[in-house]
Design an enzyme around this catalytic site. Structure first.
Site, PDB file in Angstrom:
ATOM      1  N   ASP A  48       4.358  -2.280 -31.421  1.00  0.00           N
ATOM      2  CA  ASP A  48       5.362  -1.256 -31.111  1.00  0.00           C
ATOM      3  C   ASP A  48       5.657  -1.245 -29.613  1.00  0.00           C
ATOM      4  O   ASP A  48       6.812  -1.153 -29.187  1.00  0.00           O
ATOM      5  CB  ASP A  48       4.852   0.114 -31.570  1.00  0.00           C
ATOM      6  CG  ASP A  48       5.797   1.236 -31.212  1.00  0.00           C
ATOM      7  OD1 ASP A  48       6.891   1.317 -31.806  1.00  0.00           O
ATOM      8  OD2 ASP A  48       5.456   2.040 -30.312  1.00  0.00           O
ATOM      9  N   GLU A 119       5.871  -5.168 -36.733  1.00  0.00           N
ATOM     10  CA  GLU A 119       5.303  -4.882 -35.416  1.00  0.00           C
ATOM     11  C   GLU A 119       3.939  -5.547 -35.250  1.00  0.00           C
ATOM     12  O   GLU A 119       3.618  -6.077 -34.185  1.00  0.00           O
ATOM     13  CB  GLU A 119       5.183  -3.368 -35.219  1.00  0.00           C
ATOM     14  CG  GLU A 119       6.532  -2.666 -35.073  1.00  0.00           C
ATOM     15  CD  GLU A 119       6.399  -1.169 -34.904  1.00  0.00           C
ATOM     16  OE1 GLU A 119       7.274  -0.564 -34.266  1.00  0.00           O
ATOM     17  OE2 GLU A 119       5.414  -0.589 -35.422  1.00  0.00           O
TER      18      GLU A 119
END
Length: 223
Positions: A48, A119
């Site tokens: 992220d 991610e």
């Protein structure tokens, strides 16, 4: 599983030196709990941050926009909907290691799970090959979203229009919620002083509200 890992690396355009990193990135907590292995949650956290940095750097260098607009455009590129599309294109869902219950509940097609796995995979590339390789892969997806219209916040725009007249009041009403748990569809109406001025559908209530606001603005002649 080896064939699937190979196919995923081909689609990524990256060959892992330590394939265990990729396996961990594809390991959901439900599988890890059942089999005593490590799940992908820590990699998701790192991915992220990597994706956010790559997106911010790309936007800063390519768009002469104020901070608020840059933030909105970055959010559009790293939202669950966008990441789910990225993961689907890479066929990450077929590679996920899921627990038996999650498998039965259709976990391979859950948008949140696919977004998290994307991610995590990006973080695995970062750890295995460095920021340059991770950036190269992320930019393949991030740079595609240059039709910045996708990042418009239609609800905010509609609210700003309505606030010009203090007597007006906007309300979003959930009309229906259909589909199985892993593939819900929401229908929302936007009301102006109890009159319906727009209707939208989406895979989340928030997305449906945005679509309803977009329709209302279109009916007002505002793009």
């Amino acid at each position: 599983m080896d064939d699937k890992l190979g196919a995923l690396q081909e689609k990524l355009g990256y060959k892992f030196k330590d394939e265990n990193l990729l396996i961990t990135a594809l390991t959901h907590s439900s599988y890890a709990n059942e089999n005593g292995t490590v799940c992908n949650e820590r990699l998701e956290f790192l991915g992220d941050a990597v994706l956010g940095f790559v997106s911010a750097n790309y936007l800063y260098n390519n768009y002469d926009l104020p901070e608020g607009d840059l933030t909105k455009h970055r959010a559009a590129r790293v939202c669950e909907k966008a990441l789910c599309v990225f993961a689907t294109e890479l066929d990450i869902g077929s590679c996920l290691l899921l627990g038996k219950g999650e498998e039965r509940m259709g976990g391979r097609s859950k948008p949140s799970m696919l977004a998290d796995a994307f991610e995590a995979v990006l973080a695995a590339v970062f750890l295995d090959g460095g920021l340059e390789e991770a950036s190269r892969i992320a930019l393949r997806f991030v740079a595609r979203h240059d039709s910045l219209d996708d990042s418009k916040d239609y609800k905010t725009i509609l609210q700003e229009v309505v606030q010009r007249n203090h007597e007006e009041n906007v309300e979003y009403v959930l009309v229906s919620e259909t589909g199985p748990a892993h593939d819900r569809r929401f229908t929302v109406e936007v009301h102006l002083n109890s009159n319906v001025i727009g209707k939208g559908e989406g895979k989340s209530k928030k997305n449906a509200e945005q679509m309803a606001a977009k329709e209302a603005l279109a009916l007002m002649g505002i793009n």
